[in-house]
Structures are given as C-alpha cells and as structure tokens.
Motif scaffolding. Structure first.
Motif, PDB file in Angstrom:
ATOM      1  N   TRP A 186       0.850  -1.191   0.000  1.00 25.89           N
ATOM      2  CA  TRP A 186       0.000   0.000   0.000  1.00 25.89           C
ATOM      3  C   TRP A 186       0.893   1.251   0.000  1.00 25.89           C
ATOM      4  O   TRP A 186       1.003   1.961   1.004  1.00 25.89           O
ATOM      5  N   PRO A 187       1.509   1.565  -1.127  1.00 31.28           N
ATOM      6  CA  PRO A 187       2.459   2.681  -1.180  1.00 31.28           C
ATOM      7  C   PRO A 187       1.813   4.048  -0.963  1.00 31.28           C
ATOM      8  O   PRO A 187       2.518   5.012  -0.671  1.00 31.28           O
ATOM      9  N   MET A 188       0.488   4.132  -1.087  1.00 32.57           N
ATOM     10  CA  MET A 188      -0.171   5.417  -0.904  1.00 32.57           C
ATOM     11  C   MET A 188      -0.307   5.806   0.580  1.00 32.57           C
ATOM     12  O   MET A 188      -0.617   6.951   0.894  1.00 32.57           O
ATOM     13  N   LEU A 189      -0.078   4.863   1.482  1.00 31.95           N
ATOM     14  CA  LEU A 189      -0.220   5.153   2.909  1.00 31.95           C
ATOM     15  C   LEU A 189       0.994   5.917   3.434  1.00 31.95           C
ATOM     16  O   LEU A 189       2.132   5.647   3.040  1.00 31.95           O
ATOM     17  N   GLN A 190       0.723   6.864   4.320  1.00 34.16           N
ATOM     18  CA  GLN A 190       1.796   7.611   4.979  1.00 34.16           C
ATOM     19  C   GLN A 190       2.243   6.823   6.202  1.00 34.16           C
ATOM     20  O   GLN A 190       1.412   6.316   6.957  1.00 34.16           O
ATOM     21  N   GLN A 191       3.527   6.749   6.405  1.00 28.96           N
ATOM     22  CA  GLN A 191       4.085   5.963   7.499  1.00 28.96           C
ATOM     23  C   GLN A 191       4.645   6.882   8.573  1.00 28.96           C
ATOM     24  O   GLN A 191       5.405   7.799   8.277  1.00 28.96           O
ATOM     25  N   ILE A 192       4.262   6.627   9.822  1.00 34.39           N
ATOM     26  CA  ILE A 192       4.781   7.375  10.965  1.00 34.39           C
ATOM     27  C   ILE A 192       5.326   6.365  11.962  1.00 34.39           C
ATOM     28  O   ILE A 192       4.615   5.451  12.376  1.00 34.39           O
ATOM     29  N   GLU A 193       6.586   6.533  12.331  1.00 37.09           N
ATOM     30  CA  GLU A 193       7.186   5.610  13.298  1.00 37.09           C
ATOM     31  C   GLU A 193       7.258   6.272  14.663  1.00 37.09           C
ATOM     32  O   GLU A 193       7.843   7.337  14.832  1.00 37.09           O
ATOM     33  N   LEU A 194       6.635   5.615  15.633  1.00 39.29           N
ATOM     34  CA  LEU A 194       6.652   6.060  17.022  1.00 39.29           C
ATOM     35  C   LEU A 194       7.387   5.001  17.846  1.00 39.29           C
ATOM     36  O   LEU A 194       7.759   3.951  17.323  1.00 39.29           O
ATOM     37  N   SER A 195       7.554   5.228  19.130  1.00 37.31           N
ATOM     38  CA  SER A 195       8.339   4.294  19.942  1.00 37.31           C
ATOM     39  C   SER A 195       7.689   2.911  20.052  1.00 37.31           C
ATOM     40  O   SER A 195       8.391   1.912  20.115  1.00 37.31           O
ATOM     41  N   GLN A 196       6.367   2.842  20.063  1.00 37.03           N
ATOM     42  CA  GLN A 196       5.693   1.568  20.280  1.00 37.03           C
ATOM     43  C   GLN A 196       4.858   1.099  19.090  1.00 37.03           C
ATOM     44  O   GLN A 196       4.231   0.045  19.162  1.00 37.03           O
ATOM     45  N   VAL A 197       4.851   1.875  18.029  1.00 38.48           N
ATOM     46  CA  VAL A 197       3.999   1.524  16.886  1.00 38.48           C
ATOM     47  C   VAL A 197       4.539   2.174  15.616  1.00 38.48           C
ATOM     48  O   VAL A 197       5.117   3.260  15.654  1.00 38.48           O
ATOM     49  N   ILE A 198       4.364   1.468  14.515  1.00 39.09           N
ATOM     50  CA  ILE A 198       4.564   2.072  13.196  1.00 39.09           C
ATOM     51  C   ILE A 198       3.162   2.190  12.628  1.00 39.09           C
ATOM     52  O   ILE A 198       2.458   1.188  12.443  1.00 39.09           O
ATOM     53  N   ARG A 199       2.735   3.392  12.396  1.00 44.47           N
ATOM     54  CA  ARG A 199       1.350   3.667  11.994  1.00 44.47           C
ATOM     55  C   ARG A 199       1.319   4.034  10.519  1.00 44.47           C
ATOM     56  O   ARG A 199       2.096   4.862  10.054  1.00 44.47           O
ATOM     57  N   PHE A 200       0.387   3.405   9.807  1.00 46.94           N
ATOM     58  CA  PHE A 200       0.159   3.712   8.400  1.00 46.94           C
ATOM     59  C   PHE A 200      -1.163   4.467   8.289  1.00 46.94           C
ATOM     60  O   PHE A 200      -2.202   3.972   8.739  1.00 46.94           O
ATOM     61  N   MET A 201      -1.094   5.658   7.710  1.00 44.04           N
ATOM     62  CA  MET A 201      -2.234   6.561   7.628  1.00 44.04           C
ATOM     63  C   MET A 201      -2.707   6.668   6.181  1.00 44.04           C
ATOM     64  O   MET A 201      -1.891   6.658   5.263  1.00 44.04           O
ATOM     65  N   ASP A 202      -4.023   6.818   6.015  1.00 43.69           N
ATOM     66  CA  ASP A 202      -4.604   6.935   4.679  1.00 43.69           C
ATOM     67  C   ASP A 202      -4.933   8.399   4.395  1.00 43.69           C
ATOM     68  O   ASP A 202      -5.939   8.917   4.898  1.00 43.69           O
ATOM     69  N   PRO A 203      -4.126   9.087   3.589  1.00 44.32           N
ATOM     70  CA  PRO A 203      -4.396  10.495   3.289  1.00 44.32           C
ATOM     71  C   PRO A 203      -5.662  10.685   2.451  1.00 44.32           C
ATOM     72  O   PRO A 203      -6.221  11.771   2.414  1.00 44.32           O
ATOM     73  N   GLY A 204      -6.151   9.612   1.828  1.00 42.53           N
ATOM     74  CA  GLY A 204      -7.376   9.694   1.032  1.00 42.53           C
ATOM     75  C   GLY A 204      -8.635   9.580   1.868  1.00 42.53           C
ATOM     76  O   GLY A 204      -9.744   9.685   1.339  1.00 42.53           O
ATOM     77  N   ASP A 205      -8.483   9.368   3.176  1.00 43.19           N
ATOM     78  CA  ASP A 205      -9.629   9.232   4.079  1.00 43.19           C
ATOM     79  C   ASP A 205      -9.382  10.072   5.331  1.00 43.19           C
ATOM     80  O   ASP A 205      -9.016   9.560   6.376  1.00 43.19           O
ATOM     81  N   PRO A 206      -9.555  11.394   5.211  1.00 41.01           N
ATOM     82  CA  PRO A 206      -9.263  12.269   6.351  1.00 41.01           C
ATOM     83  C   PRO A 206     -10.338  12.196   7.436  1.00 41.01           C
ATOM     84  O   PRO A 206     -11.498  11.897   7.168  1.00 41.01           O
ATOM     85  N   ASP A 207      -9.918  12.481   8.671  1.00 37.58           N
ATOM     86  CA  ASP A 207     -10.870  12.556   9.777  1.00 37.58           C
ATOM     87  C   ASP A 207     -11.558  13.927   9.767  1.00 37.58           C
ATOM     88  O   ASP A 207     -11.365  14.724   8.837  1.00 37.58           O
TER      89      ASP A 207
END
Length: 163
Positions: free
Chosen positions: A28-49
C-alpha cells in the motif's frame, strides 16, 4: 462480534519491525508511514478525519511490555490453512484489559475498550481459562490477575466496569 473499526493492529517482535513495515509499504504505497516508539502507523491520506488529518488504517504494534511479549510467544493460535497467528481468547481479553486500565489512554477509547472486552468475556465465559487469564493479567500489573477476574464477574452480571 467485532465492532466496526478502521484500523488493523498487527503485533510483531522488534526483530521483524523493518520487514513488516517494508511489506506493508510495498503493498500500500499510498499510505503515509509514521514511526513512534511503540507503533509504526500507516495513515490513509485519502480518508481524512473530521480535522482533515489522515486516518490510521494499519498499526504495527511493537511489544512494549512483558505481557505482550508473553502473548506473542505463548498465547497464539496458528491457522493451519493460512499460517496467520491470532491471539488466544485470554490474550485478547488481557490486551483489552491493559488498554482499559492504562492511565495514558483517553476516556473515549477506554469506553470502546470496555465494550470490546465485555463482548469477548461474555461470548467466551465457558471457553476462558481463568488461571491463564489471571496469570497473564498479572504481567500487566501486580494485581492484574485479581482485577481481571473482577472484570469477568462484572461482565457476567452485566454491571459497569470501573474506567
């Protein structure tokens, strides 16, 4: 019964962190990746909150506590057809319990956790090994075993959890 949730949580040992992140990013190359100390989170920029921020859709959870390491090592069932590892019912209950009692989790999420935990407890009351449940919860905190059995009784009696 699962509730409608957008994010999928996958727990991996630290040794598999990079491999798991690369596999998800490749798929899923379209997902934004954020690395935190306890999780690597993949975010969907096409589905904003509601605030216009990308919603999390996949979390690679890293074991940050003894109970999580024990779950990954000793409390999983391997699906023979797919090879997928899923937590035992006791592991799922204790994972929800840990989130529910965490002083760092916001109240709204704790209320979701309470509902999830209640449903798991009630649906599996006859299938749950209470000794295994208590021993695993004791790894969350020193009185976790006694506390989680109290939560089990509250669920059976359909009483409110202390959150």
């Amino acid at each position: 019964m699962p509730r409608a949730t957008q994010a999928v949580d996958v727990m991996v040992p630290y040794s598999q962190k990079s491999k798991a992140a690369k596999a998800i990013a490749a798929r899923w190359p379209m997902l934004q990746q954020i690395e935190l100390s306890q999780v690597i989170r993949f975010m969907d920029p096409g589905d904003p909150d509601q605030f216009g921020k990308a919603k999390p859709v996949i979390d690679i959870m890293l074991p940050w506590s003894k109970f999580q390491e024990t779950i990954s090592k000793d409390h999983v069932i391997v699906n023979p057809e797919t090879g997928h590892r899923i937590p035992t019912v006791e592991a799922a209950i204790v994972a929800k319990y840990a989130a529910l009692i965490s002083p760092h989790r916001d109240r709204e999420k704790k209320e979701y956790d309470a509902g999830d935990m209640r449903r798991i407890l009630k649906a599996n009351v006859d299938k749950t090994n209470k000794l295994t449940l208590a021993n695993l919860a004791d790894q969350v905190w020193e009185q976790g075993g006694v506390d989680i059995l109290r939560f089990l009784e509250l669920a059976i009696e359909n009483k409110a959890f202390p959150i």
